[in-house]
Design a protein around this motif. Sequence first.
Motif, PDB file in Angstrom:
ATOM      1  N   GLU A 761      45.557  47.932 -28.797  1.00 36.75           N
ATOM      2  CA  GLU A 761      46.364  47.344 -27.732  1.00 36.75           C
ATOM      3  C   GLU A 761      47.790  47.125 -28.235  1.00 36.75           C
ATOM      4  N   ASP A 762      48.760  47.398 -27.355  1.00 44.02           N
ATOM      5  CA  ASP A 762      50.162  47.205 -27.712  1.00 44.02           C
ATOM      6  C   ASP A 762      50.541  45.741 -27.569  1.00 44.02           C
ATOM      7  N   GLY A 785      48.916  40.513 -25.371  1.00 42.32           N
ATOM      8  CA  GLY A 785      48.436  40.143 -24.056  1.00 42.32           C
ATOM      9  C   GLY A 785      49.279  39.063 -23.413  1.00 42.32           C
ATOM     10  N   GLY A 786      49.111  38.902 -22.074  1.00 40.43           N
ATOM     11  CA  GLY A 786      49.894  37.932 -21.326  1.00 40.43           C
ATOM     12  C   GLY A 786      49.482  36.506 -21.564  1.00 40.43           C
ATOM     13  N   GLU A 787      48.225  36.252 -21.964  1.00 42.75           N
ATOM     14  CA  GLU A 787      47.781  34.887 -22.191  1.00 42.75           C
ATOM     15  C   GLU A 787      48.501  34.267 -23.378  1.00 42.75           C
ATOM     16  N   GLN A 788      48.603  34.982 -24.513  1.00 40.37           N
ATOM     17  CA  GLN A 788      49.313  34.457 -25.669  1.00 40.37           C
ATOM     18  C   GLN A 788      50.799  34.311 -25.377  1.00 40.37           C
ATOM     19  N   ILE A 840      57.303  33.212 -14.096  1.00 34.05           N
ATOM     20  CA  ILE A 840      57.430  33.677 -15.470  1.00 34.05           C
ATOM     21  C   ILE A 840      56.355  34.716 -15.786  1.00 34.05           C
ATOM     22  N   LYS A 841      55.185  34.575 -15.217  1.00 32.75           N
ATOM     23  CA  LYS A 841      54.114  35.513 -15.496  1.00 32.75           C
ATOM     24  C   LYS A 841      54.436  36.929 -15.004  1.00 32.75           C
ATOM     25  N   THR A 842      55.391  37.049 -14.085  1.00 33.23           N
ATOM     26  CA  THR A 842      55.770  38.393 -13.636  1.00 33.23           C
ATOM     27  C   THR A 842      56.459  39.189 -14.724  1.00 33.23           C
ATOM     28  N   HIS A 843      56.988  38.522 -15.760  1.00 33.03           N
ATOM     29  CA  HIS A 843      57.635  39.228 -16.864  1.00 33.03           C
ATOM     30  C   HIS A 843      56.648  39.652 -17.936  1.00 33.03           C
ATOM     31  N   PHE A 844      55.441  39.119 -17.891  1.00 34.22           N
ATOM     32  CA  PHE A 844      54.478  39.430 -18.919  1.00 34.22           C
ATOM     33  C   PHE A 844      53.772  40.747 -18.605  1.00 34.22           C
ATOM     34  N   PRO A 845      53.353  41.478 -19.628  1.00 30.87           N
ATOM     35  CA  PRO A 845      52.654  42.740 -19.387  1.00 30.87           C
ATOM     36  C   PRO A 845      51.280  42.513 -18.767  1.00 30.87           C
ATOM     37  N   ALA A 846      50.831  43.506 -18.008  1.00 30.12           N
ATOM     38  CA  ALA A 846      49.510  43.431 -17.402  1.00 30.12           C
ATOM     39  C   ALA A 846      48.455  43.591 -18.476  1.00 30.12           C
ATOM     40  N   PRO A 847      47.284  43.016 -18.263  1.00 26.56           N
ATOM     41  CA  PRO A 847      46.225  43.148 -19.279  1.00 26.56           C
ATOM     42  C   PRO A 847      45.785  44.588 -19.442  1.00 26.56           C
TER      43      PRO A 847
END
Length: 970
Positions: A761-762, A785-788, A840-847
């Motif tokens: 995973e990237d 991941g987006g959670e971290q 802010i979550k819109t900037h995070f990568p999708a799982p």
Amino acid sequence: MAPARGPGGKEVLVHEIDRTDEYNKFIQDLTAFHEKRGTAFDPEPRLPTMHGHVNVDLFKLYKAVVDKGGYDELNKVQKAWGALAGELGMYFADNKGMGQLSFQLKQDFYRYLAAYWVQDTYGREPPPKEILEQQSCASKHGPVLTRTLENFKFSMRRAEESPTRDERPPESTPTSGNRASGRLREAPPQRVLFQPDAASNRQRNVSSHHNTPNSNMTQNNYHGNHTPQNHHHLPQQHNPNNPLHVIQAQQAALRGASSSFTPGNTEIASRLGDPIEPRPPISVPLRPVNTPGNNPVEFAKRQRLLKAQAAALGNVQVQARPVQPPGEYSFLCTEDKMLTRLAGFDGPNIYTRCLQALRSGIPAEQAFALNHLVKISYERGDKYKFDSFLGLAEGLIEKALEVGNLYYDVDWRISYSGEQDSSNLAVLDGLDGTSDILERIQTLKPKAVLDHLQPADFSDRLLRITEAVLTMRNMVMLIENAIYMAEVYPLRDVLCIILHLPDLEMLVEIKHFALDIAEQVTPWLLLDSSDPLYRTLLAQLNSTDRGTILTALRAISRISMNLEATNKLENVPVGVLQNINNWLLLNDEELMDACLDFLYQYTAVVANVESLLGAVNMENLVPHLVRLLAHGAKRVKEDKILEPEKKALCTEEVPPLPFDLHEQLRNTDEPTRCFSWLKTLFEEDAESHITQIAIWQAYQGSFGALAGVRSSLSAADFIRNVSHVFQHARAQIIRGPGEVQRFIIEGIRARTVPCHYETKEDYARCQWQIVKGAVEKRCNQFYLGGEQMWRHTLIAHLGIPIDENGKVENKEVTTSCDWACCVKYPTPRPLKLAELTRHIKTHFPAPQKRLQQDGPELATKRPRKSYITPAKTMSLTWEKTVVTSDERKPNVEQAAGIPLSAVLVLRNIARNIVKTESEEELLKQHEISGESGGWNEKLFRPVMTRLFEVMTENKALVGFYFLKYTHIFG
């Protein structure tokens, strides 16, 4: 010319006729030349090539031969005609086929152009046809240009005086000529054993009494060296009072005729037993003369021409030539004698044999002829032409007319007198056709015929009649034969008679053959609404047989298709129009296509559109035609590339090792730690490289300066480990021009973002802007991941704690979104924490999906390269109907099939409905009611949305739509 592949596999040009004005003028001059000369002429002779039969362009052939010096000069060069055939686009892969092709090409020039070449090029009178066209080009009679009657007869006389094989010296006598010329020895003549005479002693004594020593030697030589042959002996004059003749006559009467013994003394021997070589049979050229019996079509044309001239002259009386009774033939012969059957003459060929047997009227002969004609017309249809066998068409038509006697009390016969006798219903007009043939058929009284039970004689006669119709059907598939039969007016009467026979199952086959004939002939016919054949074909549309309906529709739609006249299709019954409207609703593409072709021809006339309005409901027909615009359409999806794929430049900057991986690897033993580190931060790239010092320093920077890290590898071991991790990576030394040596590792490059060495995973880079003093920089920490990433942003950048259960209090905070390039909340403002975190979550990568957990299919999938930015694409979908490509423009797609036919019918309706009287009546009604628009508004306004949709998606039909809308909405 169309491209093809020649014998060597290279792309070549196939021979075709260029019908230019210069070519047409040349053919006209050549036709007039042969008519004046009295010789046969074929303007487009056919030759077999490896690409199929081609029609020879005589103009190209003539120019090519003249450019090479002429016919005589071309014959002097070996294989010159074969090379000329290749230049003209005629090819054969094997030598045998090429030899035949070159000979036939030479024969065509010799037969059709040689005489014209002599006159056109040299201004001389060409040799007579008896020594030119009537002789084969293979004959060695000298050049054509200098050929005269004298030298031609001299060459013929030399050929006759040349010694035959039997006259050559025997092998026992060697000659110097044979040795000098290098000729092979000829086989010796066959030996015939001596057969002793079985006559009485007295007779043998008589014979031996006259034998002298010289005669004995002659006798032995004769029996030993001469091969007896079956010869015809001509009688010789002799003296009946001579006793020697009497004795010889008695011997011949006792032992029969024999040529095995001949007395050698010629002074006292009779010449009755001399072996005589008869003259060979003379090949007499025959040319049939046109008579009303063997070529009634030609005389029918002459009678119609005379009638037209008489009508033009008015009161001037033009007397027609007296017509000879049918069946007379006359031939030109070199002698005023009947040609008798000579010994060794094989008789006429199968074509002439079948023709004469058919015209004989003898049932057994006709059965033989029709059986072979069916095979010949099917197997050799490309060469079997009516104009080459005069009387064949008339013979087949006369045989087909016998069907009337099987089902009615009538014996149809054809009269070529030019005067139609209405009192005798059985006499048909052979010149202009029988205009009241349908009325005559209606007056006939049918016989009582059982459909499934007939006598043997009845079945045999019906079989022969069916074979005659089948022969005509096979032959008219050739265009030349179809054009010929279009001028034979009795054929139309035959078709009407056959198609009006009773509805019996035994007649289904012959009726379908008749419809096939009509389909091939109608493109060359001009039929008005009162023509019996036109009315007969319209009557077939009331049938329940699909094949009958289909063929009849095609035949009607093709009327005068190859003529300048327009097929108006007048007086079509209302029931037929309603049937066609109903057939369009069937899921039968072939029948639907035939109906649309009929409607295209029918709606091209304004009066027919008026009739169509009264016969069918146009408000239902037009929407169905619009639905057919997408008939057979397939949904096509295509990805359009908006931005092409990009590849990042190779640099020696290695991204930092993520914190979580650093914690895992710092206590890992070597070389496992080295392997994991390389898999995390590097990837293979055959076009990139990195210096050994840069990769070693990056590794040292990750673990070497930290406390508590176990012993690391040496530089040499580390470089070797790189090749173990990446299969295609290898250490090299390079030196550029003017540079010092550089130690590199080729085949790898640093990743743009780290990748987990186990899950693949990237990691994602945190791009939150941090301001320290006057310096603003990004966080640039990597998280998986987006959670971290979400937990890192809340704690490190927003200062919001997370409890032990992983929950956050939804309180109001005053802050902004400092993510790079974000313009949603550029300045601090009071927001609920839930609203802020949703943004802010819109900037995070999708799982990402983990390949190892999603099955072996995804595990074996090639991983995406981090240094490649994928192309931006957009998917387009549309409906694609049947299209075809033009030979002249292969890359341009053109509409075809049912959608094209439907749009053409719609265009005709939109174009012509505004010209009808119904349009004026509708406009008057709209004026009274206050509405606007005519028939086009009424018919096409409800389907306008669908029309625009199809026009947008179907590019091949766009041109037809624009023309149609011009007529609909002005």
